[in-house]
Design a protein around this motif. Structure first.
Motif, PDB file in Angstrom:
ATOM      1  N   UNK A   1      13.134  -2.774 -22.421  1.00  0.00           N
ATOM      2  CA  UNK A   1      12.740  -1.497 -23.005  1.00  0.00           C
ATOM      3  C   UNK A   1      11.247  -1.208 -22.830  1.00  0.00           C
ATOM      4  N   UNK A   2      10.402  -2.182 -23.132  1.00  0.00           N
ATOM      5  CA  UNK A   2       8.961  -1.961 -23.106  1.00  0.00           C
ATOM      6  C   UNK A   2       8.295  -2.342 -21.778  1.00  0.00           C
ATOM      7  N   UNK A   3       8.815  -3.378 -21.129  1.00  0.00           N
ATOM      8  CA  UNK A   3       8.118  -3.914 -19.960  1.00  0.00           C
ATOM      9  C   UNK A   3       9.109  -4.325 -18.870  1.00  0.00           C
ATOM     10  N   UNK A   4       8.574  -4.408 -17.666  1.00  0.00           N
ATOM     11  CA  UNK A   4       9.313  -4.964 -16.533  1.00  0.00           C
ATOM     12  C   UNK A   4       8.795  -6.382 -16.317  1.00  0.00           C
ATOM     13  N   UNK A   5       9.670  -7.230 -15.812  1.00  0.00           N
ATOM     14  CA  UNK A   5       9.338  -8.639 -15.619  1.00  0.00           C
ATOM     15  C   UNK A   5       9.762  -9.061 -14.217  1.00  0.00           C
ATOM     16  N   UNK A   6       8.851  -9.706 -13.510  1.00  0.00           N
ATOM     17  CA  UNK A   6       9.157 -10.237 -12.182  1.00  0.00           C
ATOM     18  C   UNK A   6       9.319 -11.742 -12.320  1.00  0.00           C
ATOM     19  N   UNK A   7      10.449 -12.259 -11.902  1.00  0.00           N
ATOM     20  CA  UNK A   7      10.682 -13.700 -11.880  1.00  0.00           C
ATOM     21  C   UNK A   7      10.516 -14.162 -10.445  1.00  0.00           C
ATOM     22  N   UNK A   8       9.609 -15.105 -10.242  1.00  0.00           N
ATOM     23  CA  UNK A   8       9.314 -15.612  -8.902  1.00  0.00           C
ATOM     24  C   UNK A   8       9.470 -17.124  -8.907  1.00  0.00           C
ATOM     25  N   UNK A   9       9.774 -17.718  -7.748  1.00  0.00           N
ATOM     26  CA  UNK A   9       9.836 -19.179  -7.695  1.00  0.00           C
ATOM     27  C   UNK A   9       8.517 -19.769  -8.218  1.00  0.00           C
ATOM     28  N   UNK A  10       8.624 -20.755  -9.080  1.00  0.00           N
ATOM     29  CA  UNK A  10       7.440 -21.302  -9.748  1.00  0.00           C
ATOM     30  C   UNK A  10       6.364 -21.763  -8.781  1.00  0.00           C
ATOM     31  N   UNK A  11       6.759 -22.314  -7.640  1.00  0.00           N
ATOM     32  CA  UNK A  11       5.758 -22.806  -6.700  1.00  0.00           C
ATOM     33  C   UNK A  11       4.965 -21.668  -6.040  1.00  0.00           C
TER      34      UNK A  11
ATOM     35  N   UNK B   1       4.853  -7.416 -16.579  1.00  0.00           N
ATOM     36  CA  UNK B   1       4.002  -6.272 -16.275  1.00  0.00           C
ATOM     37  C   UNK B   1       3.750  -5.591 -17.616  1.00  0.00           C
ATOM     38  N   UNK B   2       2.545  -5.757 -18.113  1.00  0.00           N
ATOM     39  CA  UNK B   2       2.238  -5.414 -19.506  1.00  0.00           C
ATOM     40  C   UNK B   2       2.239  -3.921 -19.811  1.00  0.00           C
ATOM     41  N   UNK B   3       2.257  -3.086 -18.803  1.00  0.00           N
ATOM     42  CA  UNK B   3       2.288  -1.650 -19.047  1.00  0.00           C
ATOM     43  C   UNK B   3       3.614  -1.279 -19.707  1.00  0.00           C
ATOM     44  N   UNK B   4       3.558  -0.364 -20.669  1.00  0.00           N
ATOM     45  CA  UNK B   4       4.787   0.139 -21.296  1.00  0.00           C
ATOM     46  C   UNK B   4       5.337   1.235 -20.401  1.00  0.00           C
ATOM     47  N   UNK B   5       6.132   0.825 -19.445  1.00  0.00           N
ATOM     48  CA  UNK B   5       6.682   1.771 -18.472  1.00  0.00           C
ATOM     49  C   UNK B   5       7.858   2.528 -19.076  1.00  0.00           C
TER      50      UNK B   5
END
Length: 139
Positions: free
Chosen positions: A111-121, A79-83
């Protein structure tokens, strides 16, 4: 990726999240073997010490080469926003939207971004959901 001052307002974070899909395949791995952990750390996107051992998020090649089980291939969506670290609601909105589409996610906040990890499929579907969420937040 966006830079500048962190955004704290919930609606602004959601509208500005601009999800970006990472082409790398990632694996959540764990070990309590200190030697193996030391070999894995230089390859890890992140490491978290838990009571049961080291949790690492590793790229596929490193996970395979180090002998970890490759149980669930994951795609990272940044999530590219600097939250702001004390911003409220971005993670909840993302997790809720993905859950509503029956897409599991593991959220990692840095620090800068949040990341969502989802099953690749399910990554294409997850991107659609998050782009729709961002668009709705901008309206």
């Amino acid at each position: 990726m966006t830079s500048g001052a962190p955004i704290k307002d919930t609606a602004a974070m959601i509208a500005g999240m601009a999800p970006m899909r990472d082409p790398e395949t990632w694996f959540f791995c764990t070990t309590n073997d200190k030697v193996l952990a030391a070999k894995a750390v230089p390859h890890a996107l992140t490491v978290f010490a838990e009571e049961e051992g080291q949790s690492l998020i590793l790229p596929e090649v490193a996970a395979r080469d180090l002998g970890f089980e490759l149980e669930m291939p994951m795609t990272r969506i940044t999530l590219s926003v600097h939250s702001a670290l004390d911003g409220v609601g971005l993670t909840a909105a993302v997790a809720t939207a993905l859950a509503g589409a029956h897409i599991p996610c593991n959220m990692v906040a840095a620090y800068h971004h949040d990341h969502a990890f989802v099953p690749s499929e399910l990554a294409d579907q997850a991107m659609d959901v998050l782009l729709e969420l961002a668009q709705a937040g901008a309206s």
